[in-house]
Design a protein around this motif. Structure first.
Motif, PDB file in Angstrom:
ATOM      1  N   MET A 124      14.733  -3.200 -32.173  1.00  0.00           N
ATOM      2  CA  MET A 124      15.309  -3.773 -31.080  1.00  0.00           C
ATOM      3  C   MET A 124      16.164  -5.234 -31.724  1.00  0.00           C
ATOM      4  SD  MET A 124      14.830  -2.368 -28.168  1.00  0.00           S
ATOM      5  CE  MET A 124      15.597  -3.307 -26.689  1.00  0.00           C
ATOM      6  N   ASN A 125      17.437  -5.231 -31.245  1.00  0.00           N
ATOM      7  CA  ASN A 125      18.104  -6.343 -31.721  1.00  0.00           C
ATOM      8  C   ASN A 125      18.418  -7.506 -30.840  1.00  0.00           C
ATOM      9  OD1 ASN A 125      18.693  -4.752 -34.078  1.00  0.00           O
ATOM     10  ND2 ASN A 125      20.774  -4.233 -33.575  1.00  0.00           N
ATOM     11  N   VAL A 126      17.757  -7.327 -29.769  1.00  0.00           N
ATOM     12  CA  VAL A 126      17.783  -8.388 -28.788  1.00  0.00           C
ATOM     13  C   VAL A 126      16.385  -8.640 -28.155  1.00  0.00           C
ATOM     14  CG1 VAL A 126      18.711  -8.972 -26.374  1.00  0.00           C
ATOM     15  CG2 VAL A 126      20.106  -7.794 -28.077  1.00  0.00           C
ATOM     16  N   THR A 127      15.990  -9.699 -28.243  1.00  0.00           N
ATOM     17  CA  THR A 127      14.522  -9.938 -27.839  1.00  0.00           C
ATOM     18  C   THR A 127      14.580 -11.146 -26.508  1.00  0.00           C
ATOM     19  OG1 THR A 127      14.198 -11.737 -29.574  1.00  0.00           O
ATOM     20  CG2 THR A 127      13.195  -9.642 -29.800  1.00  0.00           C
ATOM     21  N   ILE A 128      13.484 -11.106 -25.758  1.00  0.00           N
ATOM     22  CA  ILE A 128      13.556 -12.112 -24.475  1.00  0.00           C
ATOM     23  C   ILE A 128      12.426 -13.007 -24.480  1.00  0.00           C
ATOM     24  CG2 ILE A 128      13.731 -12.185 -22.032  1.00  0.00           C
ATOM     25  CD1 ILE A 128      14.669  -9.445 -21.967  1.00  0.00           C
ATOM     26  N   LYS A 129      12.373 -13.974 -24.382  1.00  0.00           N
ATOM     27  CA  LYS A 129      11.272 -15.026 -24.247  1.00  0.00           C
ATOM     28  C   LYS A 129      11.161 -15.973 -22.860  1.00  0.00           C
ATOM     29  CE  LYS A 129      11.656 -17.548 -27.767  1.00  0.00           C
ATOM     30  NZ  LYS A 129      10.928 -18.580 -28.970  1.00  0.00           N
ATOM     31  N   ASN A 130      10.032 -15.953 -22.395  1.00  0.00           N
ATOM     32  CA  ASN A 130       9.928 -16.909 -21.430  1.00  0.00           C
ATOM     33  C   ASN A 130      10.034 -18.235 -21.850  1.00  0.00           C
ATOM     34  OD1 ASN A 130       9.926 -16.021 -18.593  1.00  0.00           O
ATOM     35  ND2 ASN A 130       8.087 -14.582 -19.380  1.00  0.00           N
ATOM     36  N   VAL A 131      10.916 -19.243 -21.532  1.00  0.00           N
ATOM     37  CA  VAL A 131      10.607 -20.692 -21.995  1.00  0.00           C
ATOM     38  C   VAL A 131      10.432 -21.757 -20.965  1.00  0.00           C
ATOM     39  CG1 VAL A 131      11.869 -20.155 -24.137  1.00  0.00           C
ATOM     40  CG2 VAL A 131      13.186 -20.688 -22.280  1.00  0.00           C
ATOM     41  N   GLY A 132      10.092 -21.263 -19.819  1.00  0.00           N
ATOM     42  CA  GLY A 132      10.110 -22.056 -18.668  1.00  0.00           C
ATOM     43  C   GLY A 132      10.052 -21.533 -17.288  1.00  0.00           C
ATOM     44  N   GLU A 133       9.652 -22.136 -16.339  1.00  0.00           N
ATOM     45  CA  GLU A 133       9.753 -21.226 -15.048  1.00  0.00           C
ATOM     46  C   GLU A 133      10.845 -20.800 -14.755  1.00  0.00           C
ATOM     47  OE1 GLU A 133       7.345 -23.186 -11.738  1.00  0.00           O
ATOM     48  OE2 GLU A 133       8.354 -21.592 -10.523  1.00  0.00           O
ATOM     49  N   GLY A 134      11.081 -19.486 -14.546  1.00  0.00           N
ATOM     50  CA  GLY A 134      12.327 -18.876 -14.106  1.00  0.00           C
ATOM     51  C   GLY A 134      13.360 -18.914 -15.397  1.00  0.00           C
ATOM     52  N   VAL A 135      13.300 -19.503 -16.264  1.00  0.00           N
ATOM     53  CA  VAL A 135      14.027 -19.627 -17.478  1.00  0.00           C
ATOM     54  C   VAL A 135      13.888 -18.502 -18.638  1.00  0.00           C
ATOM     55  CG1 VAL A 135      15.304 -21.318 -19.455  1.00  0.00           C
ATOM     56  CG2 VAL A 135      14.215 -22.131 -16.933  1.00  0.00           C
ATOM     57  N   LYS A 136      14.805 -17.657 -19.001  1.00  0.00           N
ATOM     58  CA  LYS A 136      14.478 -16.718 -20.005  1.00  0.00           C
ATOM     59  C   LYS A 136      15.401 -17.023 -21.170  1.00  0.00           C
ATOM     60  CE  LYS A 136      11.944 -13.515 -17.736  1.00  0.00           C
ATOM     61  NZ  LYS A 136      11.647 -14.082 -16.369  1.00  0.00           N
ATOM     62  N   ASN A 137      14.903 -16.784 -22.336  1.00  0.00           N
ATOM     63  CA  ASN A 137      15.573 -17.066 -23.596  1.00  0.00           C
ATOM     64  C   ASN A 137      16.133 -15.555 -24.222  1.00  0.00           C
ATOM     65  OD1 ASN A 137      17.051 -18.023 -25.734  1.00  0.00           O
ATOM     66  ND2 ASN A 137      15.065 -19.181 -26.539  1.00  0.00           N
ATOM     67  N   VAL A 138      17.299 -15.322 -24.341  1.00  0.00           N
ATOM     68  CA  VAL A 138      17.791 -14.056 -24.814  1.00  0.00           C
ATOM     69  C   VAL A 138      18.258 -14.232 -26.183  1.00  0.00           C
ATOM     70  CG1 VAL A 138      19.433 -12.321 -24.528  1.00  0.00           C
ATOM     71  CG2 VAL A 138      18.615 -13.147 -22.421  1.00  0.00           C
ATOM     72  N   ILE A 139      17.807 -13.647 -27.054  1.00  0.00           N
ATOM     73  CA  ILE A 139      18.097 -13.919 -28.470  1.00  0.00           C
ATOM     74  C   ILE A 139      18.804 -12.808 -29.217  1.00  0.00           C
ATOM     75  CG2 ILE A 139      16.973 -14.621 -30.839  1.00  0.00           C
ATOM     76  CD1 ILE A 139      14.412 -15.728 -29.076  1.00  0.00           C
ATOM     77  N   ILE A 140      19.657 -12.800 -29.732  1.00  0.00           N
ATOM     78  CA  ILE A 140      20.327 -11.887 -30.676  1.00  0.00           C
ATOM     79  C   ILE A 140      19.721 -12.053 -31.911  1.00  0.00           C
ATOM     80  CG2 ILE A 140      22.756 -10.923 -31.203  1.00  0.00           C
ATOM     81  CD1 ILE A 140      24.156 -12.965 -29.556  1.00  0.00           C
ATOM     82  N   ASN A 141      18.980 -10.847 -32.300  1.00  0.00           N
ATOM     83  CA  ASN A 141      18.013 -10.992 -33.381  1.00  0.00           C
ATOM     84  C   ASN A 141      18.326  -9.936 -34.427  1.00  0.00           C
ATOM     85  OD1 ASN A 141      15.973 -11.564 -34.955  1.00  0.00           O
ATOM     86  ND2 ASN A 141      14.239 -11.087 -33.141  1.00  0.00           N
ATOM     87  N   ASP A 142      19.483 -10.186 -35.047  1.00  0.00           N
ATOM     88  CA  ASP A 142      19.783  -9.394 -36.167  1.00  0.00           C
ATOM     89  C   ASP A 142      20.670 -10.162 -37.355  1.00  0.00           C
ATOM     90  OD1 ASP A 142      20.549  -6.969 -37.540  1.00  0.00           O
ATOM     91  OD2 ASP A 142      22.311  -6.668 -36.452  1.00  0.00           O
ATOM     92  N   PRO A 143      19.615 -11.114 -37.867  1.00  0.00           N
ATOM     93  CA  PRO A 143      20.264 -12.321 -38.610  1.00  0.00           C
ATOM     94  C   PRO A 143      20.735 -11.553 -39.909  1.00  0.00           C
ATOM     95  CG  PRO A 143      17.722 -12.267 -38.447  1.00  0.00           C
ATOM     96  CD  PRO A 143      18.225 -11.478 -37.471  1.00  0.00           C
ATOM     97  N   LYS A 144      20.091 -10.423 -40.247  1.00  0.00           N
ATOM     98  CA  LYS A 144      20.709 -10.031 -41.741  1.00  0.00           C
ATOM     99  C   LYS A 144      22.406  -9.685 -41.650  1.00  0.00           C
ATOM    100  CE  LYS A 144      18.755  -5.944 -41.650  1.00  0.00           C
ATOM    101  NZ  LYS A 144      18.283  -6.027 -40.143  1.00  0.00           N
ATOM    102  N   THR A 145      22.669  -9.313 -40.225  1.00  0.00           N
ATOM    103  CA  THR A 145      24.157  -9.253 -40.174  1.00  0.00           C
ATOM    104  C   THR A 145      24.963 -10.518 -39.596  1.00  0.00           C
ATOM    105  OG1 THR A 145      24.180  -8.209 -37.995  1.00  0.00           O
ATOM    106  CG2 THR A 145      23.899  -6.592 -39.794  1.00  0.00           C
ATOM    107  N   TYR A 146      24.252 -11.586 -39.417  1.00  0.00           N
ATOM    108  CA  TYR A 146      24.748 -12.772 -38.840  1.00  0.00           C
ATOM    109  C   TYR A 146      24.908 -12.355 -37.301  1.00  0.00           C
ATOM    110  CZ  TYR A 146      26.210 -17.550 -39.009  1.00  0.00           C
ATOM    111  OH  TYR A 146      26.254 -18.816 -38.840  1.00  0.00           O
ATOM    112  N   ASN A 147      24.135 -11.750 -36.796  1.00  0.00           N
ATOM    113  CA  ASN A 147      23.847 -11.434 -35.366  1.00  0.00           C
ATOM    114  C   ASN A 147      25.402 -10.756 -34.893  1.00  0.00           C
ATOM    115  OD1 ASN A 147      21.471 -12.481 -34.940  1.00  0.00           O
ATOM    116  ND2 ASN A 147      22.207 -14.543 -34.858  1.00  0.00           N
TER     117      ASN A 147
END
Lengths: 257, 257, 257
Positions: free
Chosen positions: A1-24
């Motif tokens: 997967m090139n995109v990951t999701i994290k919970n970072v607070g109540e109701g707050v989601k962190n969507v991360i473009i996670n393909d640093p080899k290609t500078y995302n």
């Protein structure tokens, strides 16, 4: 997967473009995953605000040129640009506020992505560009998002020269809301996200959707449309509760958290 | 009466929202009086420029929440928001320039009112906000006026956080033209109003109406429309007199004062 | 002839409004010559970028009032304003970037001309105004161009007072890109023109035309339209060459110079 999701607070989601080899880079795969993620979070009851960022050295360098280079026919290109546009429209037309958190470079479609978010914050050394002209490919889809945020002559200079601008100037011209030191950025964005997440979710959803719609209407129609949206909002539990709490000088208890 | 009118110079009328007990809230009664006053002054031959201000501590806190709270059904709300929109449209579509003179707070529909005026000046300590989100009621109608004056990401931050901005920043982002010390504001606004009142009233009326209309047209139509307005203007006595006065190096004598 | 053309670099043409006796007024003759020149350069294969400037003391004072004064009927005026609009549309809708190089005054239709260019640079002491209101003739056609570049309240102040603004402020509000000392202006503009001329001419032409078109579309249509333009651009030799050069870390060799 090139995109990951994290919970970072109540109701707050962190969507991360996670393909640093290609500078995302926004490859077909990454765009597709991002679209699915934003569609899902838009329906998700536990998501109130979304923070979008890139993993590794920066935010995103734009389309994946290696992939694009391999495309042989018209329909491949059109499919890619249509998917990319669909993602941008999902962010704008979606009901949850999206905050771009930019470090390093946000170039081409990466700049478009940051511009498409409702709010954008960056590090002091972040840079933004629509550099397509340098490889013979004008940033025509990125300019749709960026030109709706900044002045036309400034935009034209960015498009015709392809040169990057720094965070401070991006703030000055309204492309981003603010910029901070690397150390501070994360906290500042999280603070903002939590502040917005503390409001009535229903109210925010009605408002965000109405905002971009009314902007495309003539003044008269915009007033007719938003008067109806205000009325709809007014008839909800949360507006009644909010007004009561105001008079009773207490914190409101939202039903539509 | 919640609205009073004063003559403050030749052709310059001062419209005062005069309900300081409610921080000049835009109740149904006040909105209705304001609409009537603006309609009347638009027809009045002795009115060339209108200054709009609030009595007491500030400009206006927006809708009257006590009143709104008492509304039981959809049609009451819709009627209120429609009346409010009608007033804003009257200011924009009317033929006489309107200058907002803001001290204290211009919040919610009060901020919308200041944004709807052709020009706006404030005290250094004035503040502007679209705080509806804090009471569960997104500032959807106020954003129609404000978002046509300022950058989208800055507007979104105001809408999503509900936080006020100060006069200096409001000037920087184009929500107001300028801000002055309390002592100076009145004189500066009056000077500006008198300057505009010294021009040909007919010219100003043609121009103001054409301004907002052409803004909503595609470029080609805007040029077709304004070419016709320029021609109409050109055929008037005042344009001929103005051009003659220019060549004769004397002050023009307007017929349409 | 009131308009002259000079070669000032590879692919860079200098268009000079050369009627300094009338402060380069935009008479019917001059407008007509400018229109013809811009139409011709748009088709000319050796023209990639156009620099527009005025000869003598300044850029342009706007319409020729002596000429206008002699017009007796409606159709003369309408013909003049239509021709003027046609020139402005040619600059915006043309395929070659146009850079305004302003010294002295750019007033009324002269200000409109500078605003209509894709980029604009001026001397530090240049000034810009829409002063028509002072002669009873509201700057209704100039405001079409200027109001699409700057904030509405700032524009209204310029229109209602007729007062000029200085170069530094014009830069701040986005009417021009930058201002320089008299000594430096020529070099800076030439440098910018040559930089743009070094890009693929085909890419620039596709991009410039798409830019103003998409700005007038709703977001969804803008994305559909620019996705097609990107695809068209992508299928060209120059985009393929540009991407190859990028990977091979060499300068691209444009076919469509």
């Amino acid at each position: 997967m090139n995109v990951t999701i994290k919970n970072v607070g109540e109701g707050v989601k962190n969507v991360i473009i996670n393909d640093p080899k290609t500078y995302n880079s926004l490859s077909f795969k990454t765009l597709n995953e991002l679209l699915k993620v934003f569609q899902r979070l838009d329906r998700d009851k536990n998501t109130k605000v979304i923070i979008l960022e890139g993993a590794g050295k920066g935010f995103s360098a734009g389309h994946n040129l290696k992939e694009v280079r391999g495309y042989k026919n018209r329909s491949n290109h059109l499919k890619l640009f249509s998917l990319c546009s669909k993602l941008m429209l999902q962010i704008v037309e979606g009901r949850k506020p999206v905050i771009a958190k930019v470090h390093g470079a946000a170039y081409a479609a990466g700049c478009q992505l940051a511009a498409s978010c409702d709010l954008a914050y960056s590090t002091k050394d972040a840079s933004f560009a629509t550099p397509g002209v340098n490889i013979g490919l004008f940033c025509s889809t990125p300019m749709v998002a960026v030109s709706r945020k900044i002045n036309r002559k400034i935009m034209m200079k960015m498009l015709l020269t392809g040169e990057p601008i720094k965070a401070n100037y991006a703030k000055e011209i309204g492309l981003i809301n603010d910029c901070f030191t690397k150390k501070k950025l994360n906290n500042e964005v999280l603070k903002m996200a939590k502040k917005i997440a503390s409001k009535s979710n229903l109210t925010i959803k009605i408002g965000k959707q109405a905002f971009y719609k009314q902007l495309e209407m003539p003044l008269r129609n915009a007033y007719k449309f938003t008067s109806e949206m205000m009325t709809l909002n007014m008839m909800s539990h949360d507006a009644k509760e909010g007004i009561s709490a105001f008079f009773e000088k207490r914190k409101p208890r939202w039903k539509n958290k």
